[in-house]
Design a protein around this motif. Structure first.
Motif, PDB file in Angstrom:
ATOM      1  N   ALA A   5      53.955   9.406  51.200  1.00 56.27           N
ATOM      2  CA  ALA A   5      55.257   8.906  51.652  1.00 56.27           C
ATOM      3  C   ALA A   5      55.822   7.921  50.634  1.00 56.27           C
ATOM      4  CB  ALA A   5      55.113   8.242  53.016  1.00 56.27           C
ATOM      5  N   ALA A   6      54.935   7.169  49.979  1.00 60.38           N
ATOM      6  CA  ALA A   6      55.392   6.189  48.985  1.00 60.38           C
ATOM      7  C   ALA A   6      56.007   6.873  47.764  1.00 60.38           C
ATOM      8  CB  ALA A   6      54.235   5.301  48.553  1.00 60.38           C
ATOM      9  N   THR A   7      55.380   7.948  47.287  1.00 58.41           N
ATOM     10  CA  THR A   7      55.945   8.622  46.109  1.00 58.41           C
ATOM     11  C   THR A   7      57.246   9.329  46.441  1.00 58.41           C
ATOM     12  OG1 THR A   7      54.588  10.598  46.493  1.00 58.41           O
ATOM     13  CG2 THR A   7      53.700   8.937  45.005  1.00 58.41           C
ATOM     14  N   MET A   8      57.348   9.858  47.668  1.00 56.44           N
ATOM     15  CA  MET A   8      58.600  10.508  48.061  1.00 56.44           C
ATOM     16  C   MET A   8      59.719   9.471  48.229  1.00 56.44           C
ATOM     17  SD  MET A   8      57.365  13.628  50.527  1.00 56.44           S
ATOM     18  CE  MET A   8      56.224  12.731  51.553  1.00 56.44           C
ATOM     19  N   THR A   9      59.373   8.313  48.785  1.00 60.31           N
ATOM     20  CA  THR A   9      60.364   7.241  48.931  1.00 60.31           C
ATOM     21  C   THR A   9      60.809   6.736  47.575  1.00 60.31           C
ATOM     22  OG1 THR A   9      59.383   6.599  51.023  1.00 60.31           O
ATOM     23  CG2 THR A   9      60.775   4.968  49.942  1.00 60.31           C
ATOM     24  N   LYS A  10      59.862   6.606  46.659  1.00 61.07           N
ATOM     25  CA  LYS A  10      60.192   6.154  45.307  1.00 61.07           C
ATOM     26  C   LYS A  10      61.163   7.130  44.647  1.00 61.07           C
ATOM     27  CE  LYS A  10      58.238   5.068  40.828  1.00 61.07           C
ATOM     28  NZ  LYS A  10      57.027   4.855  40.034  1.00 61.07           N
ATOM     29  N   ALA A  11      60.902   8.423  44.773  1.00 59.06           N
ATOM     30  CA  ALA A  11      61.794   9.421  44.182  1.00 59.06           C
ATOM     31  C   ALA A  11      63.173   9.367  44.834  1.00 59.06           C
ATOM     32  CB  ALA A  11      61.193  10.815  44.337  1.00 59.06           C
ATOM     33  N   LYS A  12      63.200   9.209  46.157  1.00 58.02           N
ATOM     34  CA  LYS A  12      64.483   9.167  46.862  1.00 58.02           C
ATOM     35  C   LYS A  12      65.300   7.955  46.432  1.00 58.02           C
ATOM     36  CE  LYS A  12      66.596   9.914  51.251  1.00 58.02           C
ATOM     37  NZ  LYS A  12      66.480  10.753  52.392  1.00 58.02           N
ATOM     38  N   ILE A  13      64.648   6.802  46.289  1.00 57.77           N
ATOM     39  CA  ILE A  13      65.372   5.592  45.905  1.00 57.77           C
ATOM     40  C   ILE A  13      65.760   5.635  44.430  1.00 57.77           C
ATOM     41  CG2 ILE A  13      65.073   3.116  45.550  1.00 57.77           C
ATOM     42  CD1 ILE A  13      63.600   3.059  48.217  1.00 57.77           C
ATOM     43  N   LYS A  14      64.810   6.000  43.582  1.00 55.36           N
ATOM     44  CA  LYS A  14      65.064   5.954  42.139  1.00 55.36           C
ATOM     45  C   LYS A  14      66.100   6.990  41.698  1.00 55.36           C
ATOM     46  CE  LYS A  14      62.595   5.481  37.852  1.00 55.36           C
ATOM     47  NZ  LYS A  14      61.306   5.226  37.251  1.00 55.36           N
ATOM     48  N   TYR A  15      65.898   8.236  42.084  1.00 56.66           N
ATOM     49  CA  TYR A  15      66.812   9.299  41.637  1.00 56.66           C
ATOM     50  C   TYR A  15      68.010   9.439  42.561  1.00 56.66           C
ATOM     51  CZ  TYR A  15      62.693  10.063  38.887  1.00 56.66           C
ATOM     52  OH  TYR A  15      61.623   9.870  38.061  1.00 56.66           O
ATOM     53  N   VAL A  41      78.527  13.817  35.206  1.00 55.18           N
ATOM     54  CA  VAL A  41      77.653  14.459  36.188  1.00 55.18           C
ATOM     55  C   VAL A  41      76.625  15.336  35.479  1.00 55.18           C
ATOM     56  CG1 VAL A  41      77.554  15.966  38.204  1.00 55.18           C
ATOM     57  CG2 VAL A  41      79.466  14.393  37.941  1.00 55.18           C
ATOM     58  N   ALA A  42      77.058  16.051  34.441  1.00 55.39           N
ATOM     59  CA  ALA A  42      76.136  16.924  33.701  1.00 55.39           C
ATOM     60  C   ALA A  42      75.050  16.120  32.998  1.00 55.39           C
ATOM     61  CB  ALA A  42      76.912  17.763  32.693  1.00 55.39           C
ATOM     62  N   GLU A  43      75.366  14.892  32.570  1.00 57.72           N
ATOM     63  CA  GLU A  43      74.365  14.048  31.912  1.00 57.72           C
ATOM     64  C   GLU A  43      73.254  13.626  32.867  1.00 57.72           C
ATOM     65  OE1 GLU A  43      76.185  10.710  30.011  1.00 57.72           O
ATOM     66  OE2 GLU A  43      77.313  11.965  28.626  1.00 57.72           O
ATOM     67  N   GLU A  44      73.529  13.626  34.157  1.00 57.92           N
ATOM     68  CA  GLU A  44      72.530  13.233  35.154  1.00 57.92           C
ATOM     69  C   GLU A  44      71.849  14.442  35.800  1.00 57.92           C
ATOM     70  OE1 GLU A  44      71.183  10.417  36.000  1.00 57.92           O
ATOM     71  OE2 GLU A  44      72.407   9.178  34.688  1.00 57.92           O
ATOM     72  N   LYS A  45      71.831  15.559  35.106  1.00 50.89           N
ATOM     73  CA  LYS A  45      71.185  16.754  35.647  1.00 50.89           C
ATOM     74  C   LYS A  45      69.715  16.491  35.968  1.00 50.89           C
ATOM     75  CE  LYS A  45      70.359  21.621  34.784  1.00 50.89           C
ATOM     76  NZ  LYS A  45      70.571  22.765  33.901  1.00 50.89           N
ATOM     77  N   SER A  46      69.062  15.720  35.121  1.00 46.97           N
ATOM     78  CA  SER A  46      67.642  15.441  35.355  1.00 46.97           C
ATOM     79  C   SER A  46      67.432  14.653  36.652  1.00 46.97           C
ATOM     80  CB  SER A  46      67.041  14.684  34.176  1.00 46.97           C
ATOM     81  OG  SER A  46      67.691  13.452  34.006  1.00 46.97           O
ATOM     82  N   ALA A  47      68.387  13.817  37.034  1.00 49.44           N
ATOM     83  CA  ALA A  47      68.257  13.069  38.283  1.00 49.44           C
ATOM     84  C   ALA A  47      68.224  14.034  39.477  1.00 49.44           C
ATOM     85  CB  ALA A  47      69.396  12.071  38.441  1.00 49.44           C
ATOM     86  N   PHE A  48      69.048  15.072  39.425  1.00 40.67           N
ATOM     87  CA  PHE A  48      69.060  16.065  40.507  1.00 40.67           C
ATOM     88  C   PHE A  48      67.727  16.820  40.549  1.00 40.67           C
ATOM     89  CE2 PHE A  48      73.591  15.393  39.868  1.00 40.67           C
ATOM     90  CZ  PHE A  48      74.070  15.365  41.160  1.00 40.67           C
ATOM     91  N   ILE A  49      67.250  17.214  39.382  1.00 36.11           N
ATOM     92  CA  ILE A  49      65.996  17.979  39.321  1.00 36.11           C
ATOM     93  C   ILE A  49      64.829  17.124  39.811  1.00 36.11           C
ATOM     94  CG2 ILE A  49      64.364  19.068  37.725  1.00 36.11           C
ATOM     95  CD1 ILE A  49      66.856  19.854  36.034  1.00 36.11           C
ATOM     96  N   LEU A  50      64.759  15.881  39.342  1.00 38.30           N
ATOM     97  CA  LEU A  50      63.664  15.004  39.738  1.00 38.30           C
ATOM     98  C   LEU A  50      63.762  14.601  41.214  1.00 38.30           C
ATOM     99  CD1 LEU A  50      63.501  12.845  36.518  1.00 38.30           C
ATOM    100  CD2 LEU A  50      61.832  14.542  37.283  1.00 38.30           C
ATOM    101  N   PHE A  51      64.978  14.464  41.718  1.00 38.46           N
ATOM    102  CA  PHE A  51      65.157  14.176  43.142  1.00 38.46           C
ATOM    103  C   PHE A  51      64.614  15.339  43.967  1.00 38.46           C
ATOM    104  CE2 PHE A  51      67.411  14.340  47.148  1.00 38.46           C
ATOM    105  CZ  PHE A  51      67.348  13.029  47.590  1.00 38.46           C
ATOM    106  N   ASN A  52      65.010  16.551  43.617  1.00 33.65           N
ATOM    107  CA  ASN A  52      64.582  17.728  44.380  1.00 33.65           C
ATOM    108  C   ASN A  52      63.063  17.882  44.375  1.00 33.65           C
ATOM    109  OD1 ASN A  52      67.276  18.263  44.823  1.00 33.65           O
ATOM    110  ND2 ASN A  52      67.418  19.814  43.236  1.00 33.65           N
TER     111      ASN A  52
END
Length: 187
Positions: free
Chosen positions: A67-77, A96-107
């Motif tokens: 739960a901690a790693t999922m929360t970290k990903a949700k908050i950070k990305y 928006v295209a520059e933050e593509k990695s944020a979407f991938i890492l969030f998912n």
């Protein structure tokens, strides 16, 4: 004559010092037969097995999901995705295209388990809709896809924390460090 006797004695002594010594072969065996050797090797192996059984098991790094790693990903990305709201409203496709990695890492970070496979698939579909709108340069489609993605994944921006009223984190290892929610109260 005394001198010659001393010289002969000196030469004889030096010749004896450099004469080859009688070589005796040393025995390299351990002084045991084959049965004794196998018995000792077997006892040593049994000792290793018993000793390793007494030790605690080694830790295995298995891509820890909690739960901690999922929360970290949700908050950070999620905060990086939430910060794109102004860019989406302005129709800034490049931001928006520059933050593509944020979407991938969030998912991948928020939905890492097999139980969340359907939610991850929906998030990936939302991401694909956002980037399809970017490729087609459609501002309305981008805003619609972004808004539905943010709502479906419950993404919100991090609050700004006033250091005089509270503390947002307590160490540099916190995932809130270097974010707007990172405030430490100092007396």
């Amino acid at each position: 004559m005394k001198l010659s006797a001393i010289l002969v004695a000196a030469f004889a002594t030096s010749a004896a010092a450099f004469a080859p010594a009688k070589m005796e072969r040393t025995n390299t065996a351990l002084g045991m037969d084959r049965r004794t050797a196998f018995k000792q090797v077997g006892l040593a192996a049994a000792g290793l097995v018993a000793g390793s059984a007494a030790l605690p098991l080694m830790a295995n790094a298995d891509g820890a999901v909690s739960a901690a790693t999922m929360t970290k990903a949700k908050i950070k990305y999620g905060s990086r995705i939430a910060d794109l709201a102004k860019a989406v409203s302005a129709g800034d496709f490049d931001a928006v295209a520059e933050e593509k990695s944020a979407f991938i890492l969030f998912n991948s970070g928020v939905y890492p388990t097999a139980k969340s496979k359907s939610a991850k698939a929906a998030a990936v579909d939302g991401t694909n809709a956002i980037f399809a709108a970017i490729r087609s340069k459609d501002k309305a489609a981008l805003k619609s896809a972004y808004d539905s993605y943010v709502a479906a994944n419950e993404i919100s921006a991090l609050p700004d924390v006033d250091p005089n009223k509270g503390q947002g984190y307590s160490s540099d290892y916190s995932y809130l460090a270097k974010t707007p929610a990172a405030a430490i109260y100092v007396r």
